[in-house]
Design a protein around this motif. Structure first.
Motif, PDB file in Angstrom:
ATOM      1  N   GLN A   1      -6.022  -5.720  -2.608  1.00 46.57           N
ATOM      2  CA  GLN A   1      -6.133  -4.844  -1.445  1.00 46.57           C
ATOM      3  C   GLN A   1      -5.995  -5.696  -0.185  1.00 46.57           C
ATOM      4  OE1 GLN A   1      -9.882  -2.866  -2.250  1.00 46.57           O
ATOM      5  NE2 GLN A   1      -8.844  -1.290  -3.418  1.00 46.57           N
ATOM      6  N   GLN A   2      -6.640  -5.262   0.897  1.00 50.26           N
ATOM      7  CA  GLN A   2      -6.656  -6.043   2.140  1.00 50.26           C
ATOM      8  C   GLN A   2      -7.599  -7.227   1.932  1.00 50.26           C
ATOM      9  OE1 GLN A   2      -4.994  -5.459   5.086  1.00 50.26           O
ATOM     10  NE2 GLN A   2      -5.867  -7.272   6.009  1.00 50.26           N
TER      11      GLN A   2
ATOM     12  N   SER B   1      -2.378  -3.753  -5.776  1.00 52.84           N
ATOM     13  CA  SER B   1      -2.927  -2.778  -6.725  1.00 52.84           C
ATOM     14  C   SER B   1      -2.110  -1.486  -6.731  1.00 52.84           C
ATOM     15  CB  SER B   1      -4.393  -2.471  -6.415  1.00 52.84           C
ATOM     16  OG  SER B   1      -4.520  -1.938  -5.106  1.00 52.84           O
ATOM     17  N   SER B   2      -1.350  -1.249  -5.664  1.00 51.32           N
ATOM     18  CA  SER B   2      -0.509  -0.050  -5.614  1.00 51.32           C
ATOM     19  C   SER B   2       0.982  -0.385  -5.520  1.00 51.32           C
ATOM     20  CB  SER B   2      -0.934   0.847  -4.443  1.00 51.32           C
ATOM     21  OG  SER B   2      -0.956   0.134  -3.234  1.00 51.32           O
TER      22      SER B   2
ATOM     23  N   SER C   1      -9.608   3.840   5.720  1.00 52.49           N
ATOM     24  CA  SER C   1     -10.811   3.043   6.001  1.00 52.49           C
ATOM     25  C   SER C   1     -11.591   3.569   7.200  1.00 52.49           C
ATOM     26  CB  SER C   1     -10.420   1.589   6.259  1.00 52.49           C
ATOM     27  OG  SER C   1      -9.683   1.490   7.478  1.00 52.49           O
TER      28      SER C   1
ATOM     29  N   TRP D   1      -2.293  -5.518  -1.013  1.00 53.38           N
ATOM     30  CA  TRP D   1      -2.346  -4.200  -1.661  1.00 53.38           C
ATOM     31  C   TRP D   1      -1.441  -4.129  -2.896  1.00 53.38           C
ATOM     32  CZ3 TRP D   1      -5.953  -0.648  -1.036  1.00 53.38           C
ATOM     33  CH2 TRP D   1      -6.744  -0.722   0.119  1.00 53.38           C
TER      34      TRP D   1
ATOM     35  N   CYS E   1       0.841  -1.201   0.000  1.00 48.23           N
ATOM     36  CA  CYS E   1       0.000   0.000   0.000  1.00 48.23           C
ATOM     37  C   CYS E   1       0.878   1.255   0.000  1.00 48.23           C
ATOM     38  CB  CYS E   1      -0.970  -0.003   1.186  1.00 48.23           C
ATOM     39  SG  CYS E   1      -0.230   0.397   2.782  1.00 48.23           S
TER      40      CYS E   1
END
Length: 142
Positions: free
Chosen positions: A120-121, A103-104, A54, A101, A17
């Motif tokens: 993600q998580q 995706s990043s 979140s 995570w 992340c």
């Protein structure tokens, strides 16, 4: 300031992340999930509190002498504690059981097809990573 982990860690994984990238000034954070009841800290730590994306209050605990981040935890789940694995005296035995995570993640980080990876998580709060970690320990791979 020193710490000791008195029981086998529950999991070791890499978090990609953007928050972990900022905290570590690196491509990812190395999280060694432990039962907080098994971690003994000698000396005081400085704690920083912040609100995550979140909406969960997160705490980062740092060595007050050198400023290194030792661990992080969440207000909503006191049973979870992540030691920042780079602070261990010996990191040579660590092999990640998974990645979160992604995706990043940085584009130059390559994750093998056989590795557990989540955009993600994970919904199961890393249950599959914990299971894979257990299998790795049993096989002598971690």
């Amino acid at each position: 300031m020193r710490y000791e982990i008195g029981a086998e860690p529950q999991a070791f994984y890499l978090c990609h992340c953007t928050e972990c990238q900022r905290h570590t000034s690196s491509a990812f954070g190395m999280s060694l999930r432990c039962d907080p009841a098994t971690v003994t800290v000698t000396g005081a730590m400085k704690t920083i509190s912040r609100m995550s994306e979140s909406g969960t209050r997160r705490f980062g605990d740092f060595c007050p002498e050198c400023g290194v981040r030792i661990q992080h935890r969440s207000e909503n789940d006191p049973s979870r504690l992540n030691i920042k694995a780079g602070t261990l005296d010996d990191t040579s035995w660590l092999v990640p059981a998974g990645h979160i995570w992604i995706s990043s993640k940085q584009p130059y980080v390559v994750i093998g097809e056989e590795e557990l990876a989540y955009p993600q998580q994970p919904e199961d709060k890393t249950a599959a990573i914990k299971e894979r970690w257990r299998m790795m320990l049993d096989a002598g791979d971690a």
